[in-house]
Write an enzyme that holds these catalytic residues in place. Structure first.
Site, PDB file in Angstrom:
ATOM      1  N   THR A  52       0.822  -1.212   0.000  1.00  0.00           N
ATOM      2  CA  THR A  52       0.000   0.000   0.000  1.00  0.00           C
ATOM      3  C   THR A  52       0.855   1.261   0.000  1.00  0.00           C
ATOM      4  O   THR A  52       1.986   1.248   0.506  1.00  0.00           O
ATOM      5  CB  THR A  52      -0.902  -0.004   1.255  1.00  0.00           C
ATOM      6  OG1 THR A  52      -1.490   1.272   1.416  1.00  0.00           O
ATOM      7  CG2 THR A  52      -0.118  -0.315   2.525  1.00  0.00           C
ATOM      8  N   ASP A  53       0.281   2.351  -0.503  1.00  0.00           N
ATOM      9  CA  ASP A  53       0.965   3.652  -0.439  1.00  0.00           C
ATOM     10  C   ASP A  53       1.058   4.168   1.002  1.00  0.00           C
ATOM     11  O   ASP A  53       1.836   5.079   1.293  1.00  0.00           O
ATOM     12  CB  ASP A  53       0.243   4.688  -1.321  1.00  0.00           C
ATOM     13  CG  ASP A  53      -1.227   4.899  -0.962  1.00  0.00           C
ATOM     14  OD1 ASP A  53      -1.751   4.196  -0.071  1.00  0.00           O
ATOM     15  OD2 ASP A  53      -1.859   5.779  -1.589  1.00  0.00           O
ATOM     16  N   GLU A  54       0.259   3.566   1.913  1.00  0.00           N
ATOM     17  CA  GLU A  54       0.214   4.087   3.285  1.00  0.00           C
ATOM     18  C   GLU A  54       1.537   3.881   4.023  1.00  0.00           C
ATOM     19  O   GLU A  54       1.771   4.515   5.048  1.00  0.00           O
ATOM     20  CB  GLU A  54      -0.955   3.459   4.048  1.00  0.00           C
ATOM     21  CG  GLU A  54      -2.265   3.736   3.337  1.00  0.00           C
ATOM     22  CD  GLU A  54      -3.519   3.372   4.124  1.00  0.00           C
ATOM     23  OE1 GLU A  54      -3.468   3.374   5.361  1.00  0.00           O
ATOM     24  OE2 GLU A  54      -4.546   3.104   3.473  1.00  0.00           O
ATOM     25  N   TYR A  95      -1.909  -0.586  10.871  1.00  0.00           N
ATOM     26  CA  TYR A  95      -2.043  -1.235   9.557  1.00  0.00           C
ATOM     27  C   TYR A  95      -0.836  -0.938   8.679  1.00  0.00           C
ATOM     28  O   TYR A  95      -0.156  -1.851   8.180  1.00  0.00           O
ATOM     29  CB  TYR A  95      -3.336  -0.766   8.857  1.00  0.00           C
ATOM     30  CG  TYR A  95      -3.368  -1.098   7.379  1.00  0.00           C
ATOM     31  CD1 TYR A  95      -3.363  -2.410   6.931  1.00  0.00           C
ATOM     32  CD2 TYR A  95      -3.377  -0.076   6.414  1.00  0.00           C
ATOM     33  CE1 TYR A  95      -3.378  -2.710   5.566  1.00  0.00           C
ATOM     34  CE2 TYR A  95      -3.399  -0.365   5.048  1.00  0.00           C
ATOM     35  CZ  TYR A  95      -3.389  -1.688   4.630  1.00  0.00           C
ATOM     36  OH  TYR A  95      -3.398  -1.989   3.286  1.00  0.00           O
ATOM     37  N   LYS A 116       2.209  -3.396   7.201  1.00  0.00           N
ATOM     38  CA  LYS A 116       2.473  -3.574   5.762  1.00  0.00           C
ATOM     39  C   LYS A 116       3.924  -3.176   5.455  1.00  0.00           C
ATOM     40  O   LYS A 116       4.596  -3.823   4.645  1.00  0.00           O
ATOM     41  CB  LYS A 116       1.501  -2.742   4.920  1.00  0.00           C
ATOM     42  CG  LYS A 116       0.056  -3.211   4.956  1.00  0.00           C
ATOM     43  CD  LYS A 116      -0.170  -4.614   4.398  1.00  0.00           C
ATOM     44  CE  LYS A 116      -0.010  -4.683   2.889  1.00  0.00           C
ATOM     45  NZ  LYS A 116      -0.424  -6.027   2.386  1.00  0.00           N
TER      46      LYS A 116
END
Ligand code: NAD
Ligand code: TYD
Length: 339
Positions: free
Chosen positions: A123-125, A150, A154
């Protein structure tokens, strides 16, 4: 190809398997999923009887089940994860277990099985948060700066995947993509939550001032990007995947949905903000375009229209997903926030 897809009963995994079965009908696909609250094996009922498809109910943390499922496999596409930021704030433990431990179990099995490609969906997060007013974007060289349990889990999984490339020569690729939307998304995420709440005559909760920006990507464009990386991407590389420059604040997303569904704007309800709420995400996907020719094809208006139609036509699907344990989560998350 003989693929092991993890998390194929979830939102993006389901879209990936249906696309793959349609575009690569001679490839074999094994779908390994433990069917958490977010997984639904019925999503793939159209593949029942297809000799190229097999479902295995197993947990990615179960090393013997994972090793057995990799027999005869050449390509792993790893989607399985705990994915909802709000749930990770309520309870981080399942995120650490599945996203970090589960990924390490898969990597170890892939190494022992001599897997030819291990593709990790991220993810970009992991890159943190951009300033609201800037026009800068995340790219493959942006420093990791995760802010939620989260995104931290990741980020850890991405580091493990890279470590298996450098330490053991496992042929890996990683994609970090932006917020997806489209059919089969669990109605806890903003877009399906908004659509299904409108269909149920309920208010649509918007966190904080509603100005947070996401880089919206229609799920089929994401699936096509994964196909591009599997077939044309370079081993050992990370690719960012973003949408067609639809950098729209959350309040505007909700207003657009309300307009498309012919519902009054008064349904939009501002609620207490998410703790540590990242302000803006935007992704530079030029490396992926350069290496594979991929570009996103679906703009926000077309994608939202298709998504609204799908939820209108699949009320049984989301009614079932929204019943039972989801009600408890909804009350915990929104009960004391709605004004
Ligand atoms: P989802 O929550 O809809 O589905 C996750 C799936 O994984 C479910 O089918 C669930 O049953 C399965 N799963 C969870 N824990 C498992 C375990 N321990 N063992 C086996 N299966 C397990 O998720 P999604 O939105 O489809 O996301 C898929 C991947 O894409 C994730 O890795 C996520 O981090 C990444 N991603 C998603 C988005 C997005 O906008 N949805 C954006 C960027 C990256
Ligand atoms: P979400 O769909 O949870 O994805 P992510 O947190 O991974 O970006 O949320 C998208 C944006 O919408 C995010 O800025 C949080 C916001 N949001 C709301 O305003 N209201 C909601 O009820 C939800 C679930 C999200």
């Amino acid at each position: 190809m003989r693929l092991l897809v993890t998390g194929g009963a979830g939102f993006i995994g389901t879209n990936f398997i249906l696309y793959w079965a349609g575009h690569h009908p001679d490839d074999d696909v094994v779908n390994l999923d433990s069917l958490t609250y977010a997984g639904n094996a019925e999503n793939l009922k159209t593949l029942e009887g297809n000799s190229h498809y097999r479902f295995v109910r197993a947990d990615i943390c179960d090393s013997s089940a994972v090793y057995a499922a990799m027999e005869g496999i050449d390509t792993v596409v790893h989607f399985a994860a705990e994915t909802h930021v709000d749930r990770s704030v309520l309870d981080p433990a399942p995120f650490v277990r599945t996203n970090i431990v589960g990924t390490s179990v898969l990597l170890e099995a892939a190494r022992k099985r001599g897997i030819r490609r291990f593709h990790h969906i991220s993810t970009d997060e992991v890159y943190g948060s951009l300033g609201l007013l800037g026009s800068d974007k995340f790219s493959e060289t942006t420093r990791y700066d995760p802010r939620s349990p989260y995104s931290a889990s990741k980020a850890a999984s991405d580091h493990l995947v890279n470590a298996y490339f450098h330490s053991f020569g496992l042929p890996v690729t990683i994609t970090n993509c932006s917020n997806n939307y489209g059919p089969f998304q669990f109605p806890e995420k903003l877009i399906p939550l908004a659509i299904t709440n409108v269909l149920e005559g309920k208010p649509v909760p918007v966190y904080g001032d509603g100005k947070n920006v996401r880089d919206w990507l229609y799920v089929t464009d994401h699936v096509r990007a994964i196909e591009a990386v599997l077939t044309k991407g370079n081993v050992g590389e990370t690719y960012c995947i973003g949408g067609p420059d639809d950098h729209v604040p959350n309040s505007m997303i909700v207003k657009t949905i309300l307009k498309l569904m012919k519902t009054d704007e008064s349904s939009m309800t501002f609620v207490k903000d998410r703790p540590g709420h990242d302000r803006r995400y935007a992704l530079d996907w030029s490396k992926l375009e350069r290496d594979t020719g991929w570009r996103p094809e679906t703009d926000l208006a077309a994608g939202l229209t298709a998504t609204i139609s799908w939820y209108k036509e699949h009320t049984d699907w989301w009614h079932r997903m929204k019943s039972g344990a989801y009600g408890e989560y909804y009350n915990k998350q929104y009960g004391n926030r709605m004004t």
